[in-house]
Design a protein around this motif. Structure first.
Motif, short mmCIF file in Angstrom:
data_model
loop_
_atom_site.label_atom_id
_atom_site.label_comp_id
_atom_site.label_asym_id
_atom_site.label_seq_id
_atom_site.Cartn_x
_atom_site.Cartn_y
_atom_site.Cartn_z
N HIS A 130 0.86 -1.19 0.00
CA HIS A 130 0.00 0.00 0.00
C HIS A 130 0.89 1.23 0.00
O HIS A 130 1.95 1.26 0.65
N GLU A 187 -6.55 5.76 5.42
CA GLU A 187 -6.51 4.87 4.25
C GLU A 187 -5.63 3.66 4.51
O GLU A 187 -5.98 2.53 4.15
N TYR A 191 -6.99 -0.19 4.79
CA TYR A 191 -6.40 -1.29 4.01
C TYR A 191 -6.04 -2.46 4.92
O TYR A 191 -6.36 -3.62 4.61
N VAL A 195 -7.75 -6.39 4.52
CA VAL A 195 -7.05 -7.53 3.95
C VAL A 195 -7.45 -8.81 4.70
O VAL A 195 -7.96 -8.76 5.82
N LYS A 345 -13.29 2.49 8.21
CA LYS A 345 -13.85 2.80 6.89
C LYS A 345 -14.81 3.98 6.98
O LYS A 345 -14.79 4.89 6.14
#
Length: 404
Positions: A130, A187, A191, A195, A345
């Protein structure tokens, strides 16, 4: 008779000497055996990019560097190359033989805890890709004479440096840059939480958020991170992390979830708003912890006392509105009950709306209960991460938290 006594005495001394020598050799053999079990045979001549065995991942393999090359890259781990240090090691700037400038983490010693930390960070970072996570270039073998991790070099220090550390005098972090830092950090965490298997960072803090020359974020230090089992609601584990950032629910119940990272991120938001450290014993007793101070200022409508004066909170209406909404978001992240916190999120979506100008207070505080009711609840359950990991932790109490 005297001669016989002397002979017996000399013989006794010789016997004692032989016994001590045998004991010393036995101890050395035992020490060597223990080291061999822990680290395996010493490897001192690995090729810089020789692929070692997979470190807990069937998808990624980690390049192996020799100790000699990394020693050379740091000029013998010169103190002039030190970038900083933490609880498990010192980080040095180095230059590899292929010309790359890197950051090299050198673990303090080879005890079992540090070997596990080393393997954990290699395993997790080898899975991740990322733009806002620091890249792992490789490591020494776990059988090497020293445990060393090699990362991309991020040249502009940490967010902590710029807010209240060695670079704070530069006044480089304008509000737009702080918003960008918040969004890019969110962000990176979003991520990690998305995952499979999910990764819980467990040590989110401004000193682990690195900045490049353009002030873009690189989240670092995954030594305490945990891979989260699929379909699990939580992981039961002894609390670890940095005082002032640790989720109180996690500490009380020994239950780690992704909402633990959300709490820590709430402290980061409070730092971005205030430019104050997460823990400061020079502040008044009930404001030692920034999380506690933030909740108190919001509840008592004293947000202007929290905000960094250089941001123009009082003079710019638009700035005041944006900071207020971000503070309300931090308020939600810092709630004691994890169910009342947003997901990372959701946090990211709100921050993007704020940055774009498409924000409304109603959207930010949208939750199962109104913000006023939240504030009332928090008066009886202040979220409080102590300044000492051995200090007393406050939960549901009508009296203000104290520091020990």
């Amino acid at each position: 008779m005297a001669i016989n006594r002397v002979g017996v005495a000399v013989g006794g001394l010789v016997a004692v000497g032989l016994l001590c020598l045998q004991w010393y050799k036995h101890g050395k053999r035992k020490q060597h055996l223990t080291s061999s079990i822990l680290l395996g045979p010493t490897a001192s001549s690995e090729s810089s990019f020789n692929r070692g065995p997979e470190l807990g991942s069937s998808q990624y393999q980690t390049p192996i560097f020799s100790y000699e090359e990394l020693d050379e890259a740091t000029n013998g781990f010169s103190t002039s190359r030190e970038l900083g240090g933490g609880g498990f090691g010192i980080v040095y700037q180095g230059k590899l033989r292929d010309g790359r400038v890197v950051a090299i983490k050198r673990l303090y010693n080879h005890n079992l805890k540090h070997v596990e930390q080393f393997m954990n960070e290699v395993e997790i970072l080898s899975r991740l890709r990322h733009q806002n996570l620091v890249s792992l270039y490789g490591s020494t073998s776990c059988r090497s004479r020293e445990l060393l991790l090699v990362y991309e070099f991020v040249p502009n220090g940490t967010v902590a440096d710029h807010l209240h550390g060695s670079r704070a005098h530069d006044l480089a972090l304008s509000w737009p840059i702080r918003m960008s830092i918040a969004i890019e950090t969110a962000e990176a965490l979003a991520y990690l939480h998305a995952v499979e298997p999910q990764v819980i960072h467990r040590d989110v803090k401004t000193s682990n958020i690195l900045l490049d020359s353009s002030f873009h974020v690189k989240v670092a230090d995954f030594g305490l991170s945990r891979l989260f089992p699929l379909d699990a609601t939580h992981v039961s584990t002894a609390p670890q992390g940095t005082p002032g950032y640790v989720d109180p629910f996690y500490h009380q119940c020994y239950q780690l979830t992704d909402k633990s990272d959300v709490y820590s991120f709430g402290v980061v938001l409070a730092e971005l708003i205030s430019a104050k450290p997460a823990v400061d014993t020079n502040r008044t007793l009930h404001e030692i912890n920034l999380s506690n101070m933030t909740i108190s200022k919001i509840q008592n409508c004293q947000l202007e006392q929290l905000v960094d004066p250089i941001l123009g909170y009082q003079s710019d209406w638009e700035m005041k509105t944006m900071i207020t909404v971000v503070a309300e978001l931090a308020f939600r992240c810092l709630q004691l009950e994890r169910e009342m916190r947003p997901t990372i999120k959701e946090v990211l979506e709100v921050l993007r709306d704020i940055e774009s100008g498409e924000y409304k207070t109603k959207k930010v505080v949208e939750a199962d209960v109104p913000v006023k009711e939240d504030a009332s609840l928090l008066k009886n359950a202040l979220p409080y991460s102590p300044d000492s990991v051995t200090g007393r932790w406050e939960s549901r109490s009508t009296t203000p938290p104290t520091s020990e």
